[in-house]
Scaffold this active site. Structure first.
Site, mmCIF file in Angstrom:
data_model
loop_
_atom_site.group_PDB
_atom_site.id
_atom_site.type_symbol
_atom_site.label_atom_id
_atom_site.label_comp_id
_atom_site.label_asym_id
_atom_site.label_seq_id
_atom_site.Cartn_x
_atom_site.Cartn_y
_atom_site.Cartn_z
ATOM 1 N N SER A 95 48.802 -38.983 4.464
ATOM 2 C CA SER A 95 47.986 -39.938 3.729
ATOM 3 C C SER A 95 47.890 -41.264 4.480
ATOM 4 O O SER A 95 47.414 -41.297 5.616
ATOM 5 C CB SER A 95 48.555 -40.101 2.312
ATOM 6 N N ASP A 225 42.167 -31.588 -2.658
ATOM 7 C CA ASP A 225 42.785 -32.914 -2.603
ATOM 8 C C ASP A 225 41.920 -33.892 -3.390
ATOM 9 O O ASP A 225 40.763 -34.126 -3.046
ATOM 10 C CB ASP A 225 42.907 -33.351 -1.134
ATOM 11 N N HIS A 254 46.825 -33.099 -2.752
ATOM 12 C CA HIS A 254 47.126 -34.168 -1.806
ATOM 13 C C HIS A 254 48.584 -34.100 -1.366
ATOM 14 O O HIS A 254 48.914 -34.513 -0.258
ATOM 15 C CB HIS A 254 46.832 -35.523 -2.450
#
Length: 274
Positions: A95, A225, A254
């Site tokens: 991320s 996601d 995610h």
């Protein structure tokens, strides 16, 4: 605790497990090195040295008012790598941490880097711009900021209970433990640090950094996601990084390192050994 002090006086905490070729992990927002424990345990148990730091303002690192931006995050990571004199590194970022890895390579090159992994990562750029028409409008991130300032504890709880792990999907097997761990890590962040980081992860353009990633790069992303939609992230990054390999997790969230833990651990080990 294992710490370094950066040139601007910020204390950066890190974990250092195992021995062998170094693997350096960069965590997502608003988490800490703890988010990587399953991967660190697996890889350290298979003969690698696993190092994960708490980004400035996160976890056990100090909470400076300034420097909550991608350039400084990357420079902090460079100071850690240089002080530990790490070489032939595998860099792994999730991320926001994927942006940190890309920006580190963009600013500091790959002389110490053997391979890289971007997992559910924010590059090339999350926000909608004229050059990135498929991105998310700034109003989405303004909404994040408003909810954060209104009640950050509840905001963190809502993110963890829903879209982060895909626990809001029909038939999802909800783990209260994962939710509580995510909330706890979030609440350990500095208030301004986590607020500033929303701008850092959403508005930073990593296009040129990706083009400089001249080492084998594995891109892992879930096609479900909800935090970093795959179409405007991994699918574009895979075309920009010169030596990229893309692996898509069908139905993946995610939080692949948690919700697809066994597969991620196996894929990381295979990539590192290859």
């Amino acid at each position: 605790m294992s710490t370094i002090t950066t040139k601007d006086g910020t204390l950066i905490y890190y974990k250092d497990w195992g021995s062998g070729q170094p693997i350096v992990f960069s965590h997502g927002w608003p988490l800490s090195a703890d988010a990587w424990e399953s991967q660190m345990f697996h890889l350290a148990s298979n003969g690698y040295r696993c190092i994960a730091h708490d980004r400035r303002g996160h976890g056990r690192s100090s909470q400076p008012w300034n420097g909550n931006d991608m350039d400084t995050y990357a420079d902090d990571l460079a100071e850690l790598i240089e002080k530990l004199d790490l070489k032939n590194i595998v860099m792994i970022g999730h991320s926001t941490g994927g942006g940190e890895v890309a920006r580190y390579i963009g600013r500091h090159g790959t002389k110490r880097v053997a391979k890289a992994v971007l997992m559910g990562a924010v590059p090339p750029i999350m926000m909608k711009t004229p050059a990135n028409p498929g991105g998310l409008p700034i109003e989405v991130f303004d909404g994040f900021r408003a909810a954060y300032l209104a009640d950050r504890s509840q905001f963190f709880l809502d993110v963890a209970s829903g879209p982060f792990f895909n626990f809001n999907k029909p038939g999802a097997k909800v783990s209260q433990g994962m939710i509580q761990s995510w909330w706890l890590q979030g609440m350990m962040t500095g208030h301004k640090n986590a607020y500033d980081c929303i701008k850092a992860f959403s508005e930073t353009d990593f296009t040129e950094d990706l083009r400089r990633m001249d080492v084998p790069t594995l891109i892992l992303h879930g096609d479900a996601d909800q935090i970093v939609p795959i179409a405007d992230s991994a699918l574009l990054s895979a075309k920009l990084a010169p030596k990229a390999t893309l692996k898509i997790y069908a139905g993946g969230s995610h939080a692949l390192g948690d919700t697809s833990r066994d597969q991620v651990n196996a894929d990381l080990l295979e990539f590192i050994r290859s």
